[in-house]
Design an enzyme around this catalytic site. Structure first.
Site: not given
Length: 326
Positions: A55, A60, A85, A116
């Protein structure tokens, strides 16, 4: 330590595919060279230890690292479920955002592509937070996402949605979300939201199922969790992961430790008493929502505290009196 084997359990998705019960999360605070090298090593360790779900997310900043680790792991891409996401600034154009992720990951397709958060912002570089009913709304964004389902995007879903926000998009959806990824741990167990999603054919993934990284995380220290862990000869983290999976939820623990990565995919079977204690910990130990403390996302708007323009009532987390709804 009780002998445990790698969890190979999977859950069916509403598109005819399946999702592993345990995957590896890839959020991390830093994205420097050493951080990237450590993350790549941890993903390779995970895949070689039996993990088949990774994931990640655009926000990120590690999609390129994730893609490189998958290629360097020696595990065929076809055996790995990749979830990513897109952030709030892409709600106006999820198709362009999908291409951004595919380019960064350097893979031909993603297995699941998630919105997200329900909140949106204007496009970069401005990225001004929008109120709940400003365009693009979650319904408008979802209608655009529905067009993405195909060879390059096997399934679409959402993250941080509740009964309220799911009902809003479901009222006009032609594609039911395959996944809803939510904050889920014993202090915020979502005892209403999880069965609601399951009744609609939406698979639940949990984030921060071990209760977060804060020093005040009771899952790591409270006697209730330590007692169940001692009973099963495992860590309190494994207790928490096992509790979620037994509820039909996929978990995505993050760790940079090879030993912990190997431990986290070896679950235990909790009995009814254990499950009841875990379910009731929000009342007997503590209740908290990690999202309430993501300070970089909270701001005042219209004289109210908001998470990027949305109140807790907007999200469907609470009613006007502050009662929790999930």
């Amino acid at each position: 330590m009780t002998d445990r084997t790698v969890c190979t359990k999977t859950f069916p998705l509403n598109n005819g595919r399946s999702m592993p019960a345990v995957g590896l999360g890839t959020w991390q605070g830093g994205v420097g060279t050493k951080d990237a090298e450590a993350l790549e090593a941890s993903i390779i360790d995970a895949l070689r230890s039996g993990y088949r779900l990774i994931d990640t997310a655009q926000s990120y900043g590690v999609e390129a690292v994730v893609g490189r680790a998958i290629r360097n792991s020696g595990v065929p891409r076809s055996e790995i479920t990749v979830v990513t996401k897109f952030w709030a600034n892409w709600h106006h154009d999820p198709a362009a955002s999908l291409q951004v992720s595919l380019d960064a990951l350097d893979i031909d397709y993603v297995d699941v592509f998630l919105m997200h958060w329900p909140f949106a912002t204007t496009p970069a570089p401005e990225m001004r937070p929008l109120r709940k009913n400003e365009s693009p709304t979650i319904v408008e964004t979802w209608k655009l996402m529905e067009k993405l389902v195909g060879p390059r995007c096997r399934a679409i879903g959402v993250s941080n949605f509740t009964q309220k926000t799911l009902e809003e998009i479901m009222a006009e959806a032609t594609v039911v979300p395959a996944v809803n990824q939510i904050e889920l741990h014993a202090m915020n167990p979502n005892l209403k939201l999880v069965p609601y999603c399951q009744s609609k054919g939406i698979h639940v993934m949990g984030w921060s199922t071990m209760g977060g990284s804060g020093a005040d995380n009771p899952i790591l220290t409270h006697e209730l969790f330590k007692g169940i862990a001692q009973k099963h000869g495992c860590s309190t983290g494994v207790v928490s992961l096992s509790w979620a999976v037994q509820r039909g939820v996929t978990v995505i623990p993050k760790s940079s430790s090879k030993a912990r990565i190997e431990e986290n995919i070896k679950l235990v079977t909790l009995d009814d008493e254990d499950m009841a204690k875990m379910n009731d910990a929000q009342n007997t130990v503590k209740r908290f929502r990690i999202a309430d403390h993501i300070t970089r996302l909270w701001m005042e708007m219209d004289g109210k505290p908001t998470l990027q323009g949305w109140t807790r009532v907007d999200f469907g987390w609470e009613d006007e009196q502050g009662n929790w709804l999930t």
